[in-house]
Design an enzyme around this catalytic site. Structure first.
Site, PDB file in Angstrom:
ATOM      1  N   ASP A  52       3.237   4.141  -1.578  1.00 46.20           N
ATOM      2  CA  ASP A  52       3.510   4.683  -2.909  1.00 46.20           C
ATOM      3  C   ASP A  52       5.005   4.776  -3.181  1.00 46.20           C
ATOM      4  O   ASP A  52       5.478   4.346  -4.213  1.00 46.20           O
ATOM      5  CB  ASP A  52       2.880   6.071  -3.054  1.00 46.20           C
ATOM      6  CG  ASP A  52       1.362   6.011  -2.924  1.00 46.20           C
ATOM      7  OD1 ASP A  52       0.791   4.991  -3.341  1.00 46.20           O
ATOM      8  OD2 ASP A  52       0.769   6.964  -2.402  1.00 46.20           O
ATOM      9  N   HIS A 102      24.591   7.705 -20.077  1.00 47.35           N
ATOM     10  CA  HIS A 102      23.670   6.899 -19.253  1.00 47.35           C
ATOM     11  C   HIS A 102      22.482   6.589 -20.161  1.00 47.35           C
ATOM     12  O   HIS A 102      22.655   6.557 -21.381  1.00 47.35           O
ATOM     13  CB  HIS A 102      23.308   7.706 -17.998  1.00 47.35           C
ATOM     14  CG  HIS A 102      22.501   6.972 -16.978  1.00 47.35           C
ATOM     15  ND1 HIS A 102      22.639   5.639 -16.733  1.00 47.35           N
ATOM     16  CD2 HIS A 102      21.540   7.407 -16.108  1.00 47.35           C
ATOM     17  CE1 HIS A 102      21.787   5.288 -15.779  1.00 47.35           C
ATOM     18  NE2 HIS A 102      21.116   6.338 -15.380  1.00 47.35           N
ATOM     19  N   ASP A 155      29.093   3.472  -9.385  1.00 45.73           N
ATOM     20  CA  ASP A 155      27.731   2.943  -9.536  1.00 45.73           C
ATOM     21  C   ASP A 155      27.842   1.468  -9.892  1.00 45.73           C
ATOM     22  O   ASP A 155      28.289   1.114 -10.973  1.00 45.73           O
ATOM     23  CB  ASP A 155      27.015   3.725 -10.649  1.00 45.73           C
ATOM     24  CG  ASP A 155      25.885   2.949 -11.297  1.00 45.73           C
ATOM     25  OD1 ASP A 155      25.223   2.154 -10.600  1.00 45.73           O
ATOM     26  OD2 ASP A 155      25.650   3.145 -12.500  1.00 45.73           O
ATOM     27  N   GLY A 169       0.789  -1.226   0.000  1.00 45.68           N
ATOM     28  CA  GLY A 169       0.000   0.000   0.000  1.00 45.68           C
ATOM     29  C   GLY A 169       0.817   1.270   0.000  1.00 45.68           C
ATOM     30  O   GLY A 169       0.274   2.364  -0.006  1.00 45.68           O
ATOM     31  N   HIS A 186      21.506  13.302 -12.460  1.00 44.30           N
ATOM     32  CA  HIS A 186      20.699  13.176 -13.670  1.00 44.30           C
ATOM     33  C   HIS A 186      19.221  13.096 -13.309  1.00 44.30           C
ATOM     34  O   HIS A 186      18.877  12.936 -12.141  1.00 44.30           O
ATOM     35  CB  HIS A 186      21.130  11.988 -14.532  1.00 44.30           C
ATOM     36  CG  HIS A 186      20.966  10.656 -13.867  1.00 44.30           C
ATOM     37  ND1 HIS A 186      21.828  10.189 -12.903  1.00 44.30           N
ATOM     38  CD2 HIS A 186      20.038   9.680 -14.030  1.00 44.30           C
ATOM     39  CE1 HIS A 186      21.442   8.993 -12.501  1.00 44.30           C
ATOM     40  NE2 HIS A 186      20.360   8.660 -13.154  1.00 44.30           N
ATOM     41  N   ASP A 206      14.932   7.906  -9.254  1.00 48.23           N
ATOM     42  CA  ASP A 206      15.677   7.422  -8.087  1.00 48.23           C
ATOM     43  C   ASP A 206      16.783   8.409  -7.685  1.00 48.23           C
ATOM     44  O   ASP A 206      17.532   8.155  -6.753  1.00 48.23           O
ATOM     45  CB  ASP A 206      16.224   6.003  -8.301  1.00 48.23           C
ATOM     46  CG  ASP A 206      16.990   5.844  -9.594  1.00 48.23           C
ATOM     47  OD1 ASP A 206      16.885   6.721 -10.472  1.00 48.23           O
ATOM     48  OD2 ASP A 206      17.714   4.836  -9.732  1.00 48.23           O
ATOM     49  N   HIS A 207      16.847   9.544  -8.390  1.00 48.88           N
ATOM     50  CA  HIS A 207      17.798  10.608  -8.034  1.00 48.88           C
ATOM     51  C   HIS A 207      17.117  11.948  -7.749  1.00 48.88           C
ATOM     52  O   HIS A 207      17.725  12.815  -7.130  1.00 48.88           O
ATOM     53  CB  HIS A 207      18.842  10.767  -9.145  1.00 48.88           C
ATOM     54  CG  HIS A 207      19.672   9.536  -9.309  1.00 48.88           C
ATOM     55  ND1 HIS A 207      20.935   9.422  -8.804  1.00 48.88           N
ATOM     56  CD2 HIS A 207      19.377   8.330  -9.859  1.00 48.88           C
ATOM     57  CE1 HIS A 207      21.400   8.204  -9.053  1.00 48.88           C
ATOM     58  NE2 HIS A 207      20.460   7.528  -9.693  1.00 48.88           N
ATOM     59  N   HIS A 264      23.754   1.050 -17.134  1.00 55.51           N
ATOM     60  CA  HIS A 264      24.787   0.914 -16.095  1.00 55.51           C
ATOM     61  C   HIS A 264      25.931   0.025 -16.576  1.00 55.51           C
ATOM     62  O   HIS A 264      25.699  -1.005 -17.207  1.00 55.51           O
ATOM     63  CB  HIS A 264      24.183   0.306 -14.834  1.00 55.51           C
ATOM     64  CG  HIS A 264      23.004   1.077 -14.328  1.00 55.51           C
ATOM     65  ND1 HIS A 264      23.133   2.140 -13.484  1.00 55.51           N
ATOM     66  CD2 HIS A 264      21.678   0.956 -14.593  1.00 55.51           C
ATOM     67  CE1 HIS A 264      21.927   2.640 -13.228  1.00 55.51           C
ATOM     68  NE2 HIS A 264      21.028   1.937 -13.890  1.00 55.51           N
TER      69      HIS A 264
HETATM   70 ZN   LIG Z   1      19.718   6.578 -13.726  1.00 59.71          ZN
END
Ligand SMILES: [Zn+2]
Length: 593
Positions: free
Chosen positions: A85, A178, A231, A83, A108, A112-113, A404
């Site tokens: 988000d 990327h 990374d 449940g 970038h 997730d950044h 990646h």
């Molecule tokens: Zn990325």
């Protein structure tokens, strides 16, 4: 190699799996290095996310009174956070230090950044955001959903820029390849030496199949690097990347051989790929239709910034599909991960208004499968294959390349940069551990030159070495559920898991206020447990048990309803478990008349 596990903080929610491992110190390379004495001349590195998961990237570099924040990303929910988000980083440490924050640098424009920005920016004092044009546009687009948030202040950056934050801290920006345009790496100039954060990257390849642009890494190597972060999302993938040139060629081959419509499923964040696909479609004389909100808005931003160039009339609304012959149509759609509400799912299940599957259609899945989505994608492809369409995915042909770097590229960067110390970032412990092995192999780094720290641990980067201190900073999950941030805690999650695992049983008993006797047969309602109407014996047994529990308490003068409820919860719970091996949530309701 220094490896330290953070202690579990009380009252904070941790992933269950991670928690189990946390209580045991992990020894790697046969050694666990002792903690460093705090050193005021060292640079401090702390990650608030991104070291025990993929996503939720946010970290700081700190030297005395200067704090620089890198990225503020979100993580999508997992199985054990039903449940929810989003999951965002815990910024309580930065809230205390907000006067010292010199800036928030965005590597970038992926979620997730940048995805946590609307939730954390004000809390950390609304610092200047250093971002590219594209990242800025994506951030602002999202910000429009948060009308009460303060206006962000931007400083636009590009490759080659130098940012001077103070006498102690300056940052040089360099461009990396990327899966979205304008990806950046960072070189921090600090009093202890140069620290490199390459952002997320992979190699770019020329038509000759050789990697391009390695000069960037060579130049960095010449500067003498104290610490390299890396990374490591793909540290378990052997070999080199599939060149985007190869991807382009393969896609063109498929497109050329298609007789009817072409429908490509991808991510809206893979803007580089989207640009390639539109270019090929245009070259082959097809119009391009975009299906999916995030896809449309990302392409619109990229066109405005000149990152995607198309002729007028190439992109047309999907509503006009009837105006074009099938062999002139290319549809780009979101939902290649089998997301329930996404456009591709609607097309394939027959719920899309304009597009229904035809046997002559060619479907192309041009993205990899995110772990956890395998089954929904399988269902999607099964459904599609039954309808007789042509299907291609990245396992059949080279039509996807990750953003990646895989193992050989990671090793090459390590060789070229040749750092004195190594700090793998982005990804779970095992992946970072794997990357540490690569570092030993590639450049022969000794154990004590490599640090595998968890979220919230303070890594000291000093002139003479690198390691963790004993200090621990809060880095627990902050859960976003609807409009609430952080108001769903461990108790709510535990309830959701119980409901998902065992369902619930509501027991309603009416008792006489004075005598404590049961007045009528107790009502029993259940959801998601067992179908009680088919289990009359069980139902009768439960009713009898409830009567007995209440009868026993009614001998007391004033039976406390809370006490009766607790008894019912325990004893009926135990009884149902014995009979069914299930543990539903029991909700007793006592009505006194
Ligand atoms: Zn990325």
């Amino acid at each position: 190699m220094t490896t330290q596990k953070a202690k579990t903080t009380q009252n904070t929610y941790r992933k269950r799996t991670g928690q189990a491992n946390r209580s045991h110190p992990v020894k790697l390379g046969g050694e666990t290095k002792s903690k460093r004495q705090p050193n005021s001349n060292a640079v401090r590195f702390i990650a608030f996310g991104g070291l025990e998961e993929i996503g939720r990237n946010m970290m700081v570099l700190e030297y005395r009174d200067d704090v620089i924040v890198v990225d503020a990303g979100l993580q999508f929910p997992e199985e054990d956070t039903p449940g929810i988000d989003y999951i965002i980083p815990n910024t309580s440490y930065l809230e205390l230090k907000k006067r010292k924050i010199r800036g928030l640098i965005i590597t970038h424009g992926h979620y997730d950044h940048i995805g946590a920005i609307p939730y954390v920016l004000e809390q950390i004092g609304n610092p200047t955001i250093y971002a590219t044009e594209l990242a800025k546009e994506i951030i602002m687009k999202r910000q429009s959903d948060f009308p009460n948030a303060p206006k962000p202040n931007f400083h636009i950056i590009k490759g080659g820029d130098k940012l001077k934050f103070s006498d102690n801290f300056s940052v040089e920006i360099f461009s990396v390849e990327h899966s979205i345009p304008e990806g950046f790496g960072l070189i921090f100039n600090t009093p202890v030496g140069k620290i490199v954060h390459p952002g997320e990257f992979k190699f770019d390849y020329g038509n000759d199949g050789k990697p391009k642009g390695l000069g960037v890494w060579e130049n960095i190597g010449k500067q003498g690097i104290h610490t390299l972060m890396l990374d490591i999302t793909n540290s378990s993938v052997p070999g080199w990347s599939v060149s985007e040139r190869v991807v382009e060629r393969e896609l063109e081959k498929i497109f050329k051989s298609a007789e009817g419509r072409i429908i490509v499923g991808t991510f809206s964040s893979l803007l580089d790929r989207i640009a390639e696909i539109i270019k090929i479609g245009e070259k082959l004389g097809r119009v391009v239709m975009l299906s999916g909100y995030s896809l449309k808005s990302n392409v619109e931003i990229a066109r405005r910034l000149g990152l995607i160039k198309v002729k007028k009339g190439t992109i047309v609304p999907v509503e006009e599909i009837r105006n074009y012959k099938d062999d002139k149509i290319l549809i780009l759609s979101t939902g290649a991960q089998g997301e329930e509400k996404a456009s591709l799912m609607r097309i394939i299940s027959g719920g899309h208004r304009q597009v229904k599957v035809k046997k002559t259609d060619t479907f192309v899945f041009s993205s990899s499968v995110i772990p956890g989505n395998e089954r929904s994608i399988q269902n999607l492809k099964d459904n599609l294959a039954r309808q007789g369409a042509h299907i291609y995915d990245y396992k059949m042909l080279d039509i996807h390349s990750s953003g990646h770097a895989p193992q050989e590229e990671l090793k090459k960067v390590m060789e070229l940069v040749n750092p004195k110390h190594f700090l793998p970032i982005h990804g779970n412990f095992f992946m970072r551990w794997q990357n540490a092995q690569l570092a030993k192999e590639a450049i022969g780094l000794a154990n004590e030159k490599i640090v595998l720290a968890d979220n919230g641990l303070v890594v000291e980067i000093a002139k003479d070495g690198i390691g963790v201190t004993g200090e621990e900073i809060p880095a627990s999950y902050v859960l976003v559920d609807g409009l609430g941030v952080g108001d769903v805690g461990e108790v709510v999650l535990r309830d959701r898991r119980t409901l998902a695992d065992g369902g619930m049983v509501v027991i309603i008993a009416v008792i006489n206020k004075k005598t404590g006797q049961v007045l009528k047969n107790p009502d029993i309602i259940s959801r998601g447990f067992v179908y009680l109407r088919d289990n009359q014996d069980l139902l009768t047994a439960v009713r009898n048990k409830i009567r007995n529990i209440i009868k026993r308490t009614s001998n007391r003068r004033s039976a406390d309803p809370d006490y009766i409820k607790a008894l019912i919860r325990d004893q009926i719970g135990e009884f149902l478990f014995k009979k069914t091996q299930r543990r539903p949530m029991i909700l007793p309701v006592i009505i006194e008349l």
